[in-house]
Design an enzyme around this catalytic site. Structure first.
Site, PDB file in Angstrom:
ATOM      1  N   SER A 402      17.091 -46.793   4.763  1.00  0.00           N
ATOM      2  CA  SER A 402      16.609 -47.864   5.773  1.00  0.00           C
ATOM      3  C   SER A 402      15.947 -49.022   5.166  1.00  0.00           C
ATOM      4  CB  SER A 402      16.537 -47.448   7.185  1.00  0.00           C
ATOM      5  OG  SER A 402      15.149 -46.555   6.903  1.00  0.00           O
ATOM      6  N   HIS A 423      23.422 -46.457   6.766  1.00  0.00           N
ATOM      7  CA  HIS A 423      21.976 -46.192   7.425  1.00  0.00           C
ATOM      8  C   HIS A 423      22.292 -46.020   9.210  1.00  0.00           C
ATOM      9  CE1 HIS A 423      18.351 -48.988   9.610  1.00  0.00           C
ATOM     10  NE2 HIS A 423      18.092 -46.899   8.927  1.00  0.00           N
ATOM     11  N   GLU A 435      25.152 -48.716   9.785  1.00  0.00           N
ATOM     12  CA  GLU A 435      25.119 -50.007   8.973  1.00  0.00           C
ATOM     13  C   GLU A 435      26.132 -49.163   7.719  1.00  0.00           C
ATOM     14  OE1 GLU A 435      21.868 -52.977   9.844  1.00  0.00           O
ATOM     15  OE2 GLU A 435      20.606 -51.071   9.124  1.00  0.00           O
ATOM     16  N   ASN A 473      17.523 -53.987  10.563  1.00  0.00           N
ATOM     17  CA  ASN A 473      15.722 -53.450  10.846  1.00  0.00           C
ATOM     18  C   ASN A 473      15.085 -54.939  10.062  1.00  0.00           C
ATOM     19  OD1 ASN A 473      15.433 -50.980  11.673  1.00  0.00           O
ATOM     20  ND2 ASN A 473      15.407 -50.400  10.098  1.00  0.00           N
TER      21      ASN A 473
END
Ligand code: 3H9
Length: 655
Positions: A402, A423, A435, A473
């Site tokens: 991540s 991800h 992702e 994120n």
């Protein structure tokens, strides 16, 4: 083939519609259908008409692309009325799916038959609208108010065998559907033709049925609430009056901002799995998938693959860890079986087929291997050095990271063209977002395979460029900073959370951090600080240093009783943060929301400028499917673009 063709099977005319890809009911389709009714009525050689569709499905509903435009006649209710009023009885022959207006047309026919694997539904509420061509009137007349309410208010389709038992269709037909339907219709015409569905009685609704429907509508959005009101009205007034109300409500919902936002998400979700750059690139065959690491993430990924029917091999460093991973995967599959997601025996068979290894050589037969070990560059590199030796040169290798830079993880690989980042979001068998992060050397076929895996797992795959936190994120970090900036300016933790819940998030940003644990982001910041990077002290850091890591320590941004997840405002937090925050200065919820959304959109725009995301719709999908952004608001980029996000107020500025 033309849009509509008519073939003669004895005394039965078979009308075939062909409007690829899904036979959406466009203005041209509506015109063609009305003309076909007139043509068949005028043909003395025709006694009955079978309506079927070419391609993968029966009519998938109104053409959603037309929803943003002024309605063009003939309208769908006109088509429905023409078919029901036809002199020659019509039969709908359904394969694939009969959805929305497609099912409404089918219900206007005097007979309905379907292939055994067909699905039928009124999914309009998922698009922020409700049935607008007599669906709320006809479905309860066919299957009763209780089941009709369940289908209309949740938008969930039903399988053809269920539909037959419930009375929605007359027969299931295996083999050639058009021919079979023509034969059944010829037979049925020997008896008196049943009355139209609209002529069937619909009595008042029992209180308990209404209560159950109200509970369903409460869980849905505005469209579900309006649909319920329409359904209830249909049980109280004559058919014609209810029809007028249904149309009015449909048109009002169609014009709502929620419906526009949901249409944006609908098309974004369908475009995401097929990036233009991969047109014509074939993915590799996905037979067996390897998963390295049986912790929360690895076990979730393995469970997602097993649930999708893939063969899975799990690799762990020792038998004890392997056993724990297998137990977690077993619990997930058995709980999915208990919820009816797959038959119990099937879940057990898939678990029995799960390969378990403590040596990378066990993954030699895998077509794709996903590493999900601890977020430590050295550990990950070691895993890939082992995989590089053990796997075939064409096996796709993926890292589930991540925050780490996949380029650094790929260093030293003999075939970096088969490497990329995947991800997943926790719990990996539930969360839809995936992702996909290629490195510069990633081959198009590797990337196409990752998208194919996403499709197979039922995920929403979004490609991301490489930056800290990738798309999701990175935006999360920015919004958390904005939330802390609000606190520093005197807004309370509870005010921020309540405002974001009011906007449609299930939880506020501070409640979410308490659930996931404040220590994860803290440790990343500490790691960066240890590497000599300048990382500003956050308010979250102060709490973690005081031992407040979230719900798991019964205290984070809020206090928690040992037996409750209910957040309680904390005097200790107030004392810890007092030196860093201004005197209380409440802000109206709308302004808090505006600040938070403006931060999200600003970071999104930076991400676009840097080429990290392919387009704003991808950013919206990331936020909706990975971070709880309310779907009916369309995502932060759509929201900002549509002018729904006012300029952030200047009073409480970020520190
Ligand atoms: C309605 O009917 C209202 C009425 O009650 C009242 C009116 C008065 N329109 O999903 P896929 C496109 S509301 C236009 O990947 P699959 C889609 O964008 C409607 N386009 O295929 C994609 O385009 P592209 C209620 C549509 O095989 C392509 O078709 N109906 C529509 O995985 C393939 O889509 C629904 O909500 C549409 N209605 O699944 C049904 N539907 O290739 C929505 C699809 O350019 N549709 N497209 O990217 C579905 O659920 C699925 O498409 C279906 C096929 C199950 C049919």
């Amino acid at each position: 083939m033309s849009l509509l063709s008519i073939a003669q099977h004895g005394e039965i005319a078979v009308v075939t519609l062909d409007n690829p890809p899904v036979n959406a009911i466009s203005a041209a389709v509506r015109q063609a259908l009305v003309a076909a009714v007139a043509r068949c009525d005028a043909d003395a050689a025709v006694r009955g008409v079978v309506l079927c569709c070419a391609g993968r499905t029966f009519l998938a509903g109104a053409d959603v692309k037309e929803f943003g435009l002024p309605p063009v006649p003939p309208h769908l209710p006109d088509v429905v009325a023409a078919i029901e009023g036809a002199a020659k009885p019509w039969m709908a022959a359904i394969h694939g799916a009969a959805l929305g207006g497609g099912l409404e047309i089918a219900m206007a026919c005097r007979f309905r038959v379907a292939a055994p694997d067909a699905r039928l539904g009124l999914p309009e509420v998922t698009l922020g609208v409700m049935p607008g061509a007599s669906g709320t009137l006809r479905l309860p007349r066919l299957i009763g108010v209780a089941e009709a309410a369940r289908m209309i208010l949740t938008g969930t389709p039903v399988a053809a065998p269920w539909a037959q038992k419930a009375g929605l269709i007359d027969a299931l037909i295996g083999g050639d559907l058009a021919e079979g339907a023509a034969a059944v219709l010829a037979e049925r015409l020997a008896a008196p033709v049943p009355v139209p569905v609209s002529a069937r009685p619909l009595g008042p609704c029992a209180t308990e049925v209404l209560e159950a429907a109200e509970a369903l509508a409460k869980r849905g959005g505005k469209a579900a609430r309006v649909a319920l009101e329409t359904l209830r009205y249909a049980t109280e007034v004559p058919y014609e009056a209810a029809l007028i109300r249904e149309r009015e409500n449909f048109l009002a919902l169609r014009a709502s901002p929620e419906a526009a936002a949901l249409r944006h998400v609908f098309f974004a979700e369908r475009a995401a799995p097929r990036p233009v750059a991969l047109k014509g690139v074939s993915p590799k065959t996905l037979g067996a998938v390897g998963v390295v690491g049986g912790g929360t993430m690895g076990a979730g990924i393995a469970a997602a693959c097993l649930l999708a029917g893939l063969k899975v091999h799990l690799l762990e460093r020792d038998t004890a860890s392997l056993g724990r991973g297998r137990d977690t995967i077993g619990r997930t599959l058995r709980s999915a079986a208990a919820r009816g997601k797959l038959p119990v025996e099937e879940a057990e068979a898939r678990l029995a087929g799960l390969g378990a290894h403590t040596d990378a050589a066990g993954l030699a037969a895998c077509d794709l291997v996903i590493e999900a070990v601890f977020e430590d560059i050295a550990v990950k590199r070691q895993v890939f050095a082992d995989l590089d030796r053990a796997c075939r040169p064409d096996t796709v290798l993926a890292t589930n990271t991540s925050y780490l830079d996949p380029r650094r993880i790929a260093q030293g690989l003999s075939h970096p063209e088969r490497f990329l980042g995947l991800h997943f979001f926790s719990p990996a068998h539930v969360m839809k977002l995936l992702e996909i992060i290629p490195v510069p050397q990633t081959a198009p076929a590797t990337l196409a395979t990752a998208f194919a895996l996403g499709g197979r797992l039922g995920k929403v795959p979004v490609q991301s460029g490489i930056c800290e936190g990738f798309i999701g994120n990175r935006i999360l970090k920015r919004t958390r900073a904005e939330a802390e900036a609000l606190l520093r300016a005197g807004v309370s933790i509870a005010e921020v959370d309540a405002a974001m819940r009011g906007f449609g998030f299930r939880m506020g940003p501070f409640e979410t951090q308490d659930l996931g644990g404040l220590d994860i982001a803290y440790l990343q910041r500490e790691g960066a600080r240890a590497e000599g990077l300048e990382v500003a002290e956050t308010l979250g850091d102060i709490l973690v240093r005081a031992g407040r890591k979230g719900q798991k320590t019964f205290g984070g941004w809020y206090d928690y009783a040992t037996d409750s997840r209910q957040p309680v405002t904390s005097a200790e937090v107030a004392a810890l943060l007092a030196p860093h925050v201004a005197a209380p200065a409440p802000l109206p919820p709308a302004l808090i929301v505006a600040r938070m959304l403006a931060a999200m959109a600003a970071e999104g725009r930076a991400i676009l400028d840097e080429g990290i995301a392919g387009g704003p719709a991808e950013i919206d999908l990331v936020q909706i499917h990975g971070y709880g952004f309310p779907r009916e608001k369309g995502g932060p980029m759509y929201h900002a673009e549509a002018g729904l996000c006012p300029e952030a107020p200047v009073r409480a500025t970020a520190s």
